[in-house]
Design a protein around this motif. Structure first.
Motif, PDB file in Angstrom:
ATOM      1  N   LEU A 112      -8.125  32.003 -32.055  1.00 47.47           N
ATOM      2  CA  LEU A 112      -8.003  32.878 -33.222  1.00 47.47           C
ATOM      3  C   LEU A 112      -7.983  34.341 -32.800  1.00 47.47           C
ATOM      4  CD1 LEU A 112      -8.012  33.335 -36.307  1.00 47.47           C
ATOM      5  CD2 LEU A 112     -10.510  33.297 -36.205  1.00 47.47           C
ATOM      6  N   LEU A 116      -5.205  37.175 -33.467  1.00 44.64           N
ATOM      7  CA  LEU A 116      -5.499  38.462 -34.102  1.00 44.64           C
ATOM      8  C   LEU A 116      -5.038  39.625 -33.240  1.00 44.64           C
ATOM      9  CD1 LEU A 116      -9.060  37.761 -35.548  1.00 44.64           C
ATOM     10  CD2 LEU A 116      -6.850  37.640 -36.703  1.00 44.64           C
ATOM     11  N   LEU A 119      -1.455  39.932 -33.812  1.00 46.23           N
ATOM     12  CA  LEU A 119      -1.169  40.563 -35.102  1.00 46.23           C
ATOM     13  C   LEU A 119      -1.371  42.073 -35.035  1.00 46.23           C
ATOM     14  CD1 LEU A 119      -2.770  38.121 -37.719  1.00 46.23           C
ATOM     15  CD2 LEU A 119      -0.342  38.643 -37.430  1.00 46.23           C
ATOM     16  N   ARG A 123       1.897  44.327 -35.686  1.00 46.76           N
ATOM     17  CA  ARG A 123       2.027  44.995 -36.981  1.00 46.76           C
ATOM     18  C   ARG A 123       2.669  46.380 -36.860  1.00 46.76           C
ATOM     19  NH1 ARG A 123      -3.888  46.861 -39.302  1.00 46.76           N
ATOM     20  NH2 ARG A 123      -4.156  48.726 -38.028  1.00 46.76           N
ATOM     21  N   ILE A 159      -4.171  33.421 -50.316  1.00 45.17           N
ATOM     22  CA  ILE A 159      -4.566  34.191 -49.135  1.00 45.17           C
ATOM     23  C   ILE A 159      -6.075  34.389 -49.115  1.00 45.17           C
ATOM     24  CG2 ILE A 159      -4.467  36.495 -48.091  1.00 45.17           C
ATOM     25  CD1 ILE A 159      -1.517  36.586 -48.957  1.00 45.17           C
ATOM     26  N   VAL A 163      -8.395  33.142 -45.964  1.00 43.76           N
ATOM     27  CA  VAL A 163      -9.157  34.142 -45.218  1.00 43.76           C
ATOM     28  C   VAL A 163     -10.657  33.890 -45.365  1.00 43.76           C
ATOM     29  CG1 VAL A 163      -9.711  36.592 -45.052  1.00 43.76           C
ATOM     30  CG2 VAL A 163      -7.340  35.875 -45.336  1.00 43.76           C
ATOM     31  N   SER A 167     -13.282  33.178 -42.436  1.00 48.53           N
ATOM     32  CA  SER A 167     -14.404  34.120 -42.354  1.00 48.53           C
ATOM     33  C   SER A 167     -15.734  33.391 -42.256  1.00 48.53           C
ATOM     34  CB  SER A 167     -14.405  35.034 -43.579  1.00 48.53           C
ATOM     35  OG  SER A 167     -15.587  35.802 -43.647  1.00 48.53           O
ATOM     36  N   GLY A 174     -13.068  38.411 -42.070  1.00 43.34           N
ATOM     37  CA  GLY A 174     -11.793  38.167 -42.732  1.00 43.34           C
ATOM     38  C   GLY A 174     -10.851  39.348 -42.811  1.00 43.34           C
ATOM     39  N   SER A 176      -9.580  41.048 -40.503  1.00 46.04           N
ATOM     40  CA  SER A 176      -8.554  40.975 -39.471  1.00 46.04           C
ATOM     41  C   SER A 176      -7.316  40.249 -39.957  1.00 46.04           C
ATOM     42  CB  SER A 176      -9.119  40.269 -38.232  1.00 46.04           C
ATOM     43  OG  SER A 176      -9.854  39.129 -38.615  1.00 46.04           O
ATOM     44  N   LEU A 177      -7.465  39.411 -40.976  1.00 46.69           N
ATOM     45  CA  LEU A 177      -6.317  38.741 -41.583  1.00 46.69           C
ATOM     46  C   LEU A 177      -5.916  39.416 -42.881  1.00 46.69           C
ATOM     47  CD1 LEU A 177      -7.376  35.027 -40.985  1.00 46.69           C
ATOM     48  CD2 LEU A 177      -5.645  36.315 -39.746  1.00 46.69           C
ATOM     49  N   MET A 181      -1.986  41.229 -43.926  1.00 48.72           N
ATOM     50  CA  MET A 181      -1.348  40.622 -45.093  1.00 48.72           C
ATOM     51  C   MET A 181      -1.138  41.656 -46.196  1.00 48.72           C
ATOM     52  SD  MET A 181      -0.678  37.328 -44.852  1.00 48.72           S
ATOM     53  CE  MET A 181      -1.136  35.855 -43.932  1.00 48.72           C
ATOM     54  N   SER A 197     -10.442  45.790 -48.075  1.00 47.39           N
ATOM     55  CA  SER A 197     -10.852  44.652 -47.261  1.00 47.39           C
ATOM     56  C   SER A 197     -12.353  44.676 -46.996  1.00 47.39           C
ATOM     57  CB  SER A 197     -10.089  44.658 -45.933  1.00 47.39           C
ATOM     58  OG  SER A 197     -10.627  43.728 -45.019  1.00 47.39           O
TER      59      SER A 197
END
Length: 272
Positions: A112, A116, A119, A123, A159, A163, A167, A174, A176-177, A181, A197
């Motif tokens: 995971l 991350l 991502l 991004r 979502i 998440v 988490s 959570g 990080s996702l 998104m 977030s």
């Protein structure tokens, strides 16, 4: 000396976490798993590490949310919508943590973290989704800047559930996702996504840590050692986030995630 190092772990984890909306658990959990034998003289169970992380995240996320609220960039209405499903899912994830073998947990958590890190790297090169969503939102920050974005009800709830489950399972908060998104799919401004977030993380961490408390998976001495640093780090990260682009710190976080991911995957493979 051990208490000072644990407090510093809380500061670093919370500062990084609130800076990019991660929540800090992505640093605390592997930090406890890898360094507990050195810091406290014995290894720590993965379920206990997750429970400690979620409990500390309450403090980190609260400190960050309060700082972001003063700057007018927390979208509470959208945050509560995500929480409708992320909250119950975090309880489910927390209940499932202790059922996994230690090696499997380390392998999945390392994988995971690798995702991350990818991502966070990707991004910068991804373009926001161009869809016009049925629910439109706008927020005016403390400087008078108006930010407009939107989302779909069912996709937001889905979502939130995914998440929240991750988490509660891994104790990472959570964000990080959530943040990628929100930025890429719903076109949230990065600062608003990070701040919102952290608000969702605060609420979800209360429920997730509550499950770990009920299961007896909390070491309160370690929580007490980490909490002061988490409060300080959460406020530091929130202040840095609204003043700097954070690009250099983001790259430091990416490299840290990659290093920890490789270490956890190696140990997980060895233990399975």
């Amino acid at each position: 000396m051990e208490w000072i190092l644990l407090m510093l772990l809380g500061v670093v984890a919370a500062a990084f976490g609130s800076l990019v909306g991660l929540g800090g658990g992505i640093i605390i959990v592997p930090g406890l798993l890898l360094f507990a034998p050195t810091l406290i003289g014995e290894p720590i169970e993965h379920a206990t590490a997750v429970g400690i992380s979620l409990t500390v995240l309450i403090v980190t996320a609260l400190a960050s949310t309060l700082s972001y609220t003063k700057r007018g960039i927390v979208d509470f209405r959208s945050g509560l919508l995500f929480f409708i499903t992320s909250g119950p899912a975090s309880i489910l994830g927390a209940a499932l943590t202790g059922l996994m073998q230690a090696g499997v947990f380390q392998l999945l958590f390392g994988s995971l973290m690798l995702l991350l890190a990818g991502l966070l790297i990707g991004r910068d090169y991804m373009k926001p989704f161009a869809k016009e969503w049925p629910i439109q939102r706008s927020i005016t920050d403390a400087q008078g800047n108006v930010h407009t974005y939107g989302y779909g009800l069912w996709s937001a709830l889905a979502i939130g559930f995914g998440v929240g489950l991750i988490s509660g399972l891994f104790g990472i908060g959570g964000g990080s996702l959530f943040v990628p998104m929100m930025v890429l799919l719903y076109r949230f401004p990065p600062h608003v996504a990070t701040a919102t977030s952290m608000f969702v993380i605060f609420l979800s961490a209360i429920l997730g840590s509550g499950m770990h408390v009920a299961l007896g998976e909390i070491d309160w001495l370690l929580v007490a050692a980490l909490v002061p640093g988490a409060w300080i780090g959460g406020r530091i990260g929130a202040r840095i986030a609204v003043k700097l682009s954070g690009n250099k710190l983001l790259w430091l976080l990416r490299i840290t995630l990659l290093a920890l991911a490789i270490q956890l995957i190696f140990e997980g493979i060895s233990a399975v």
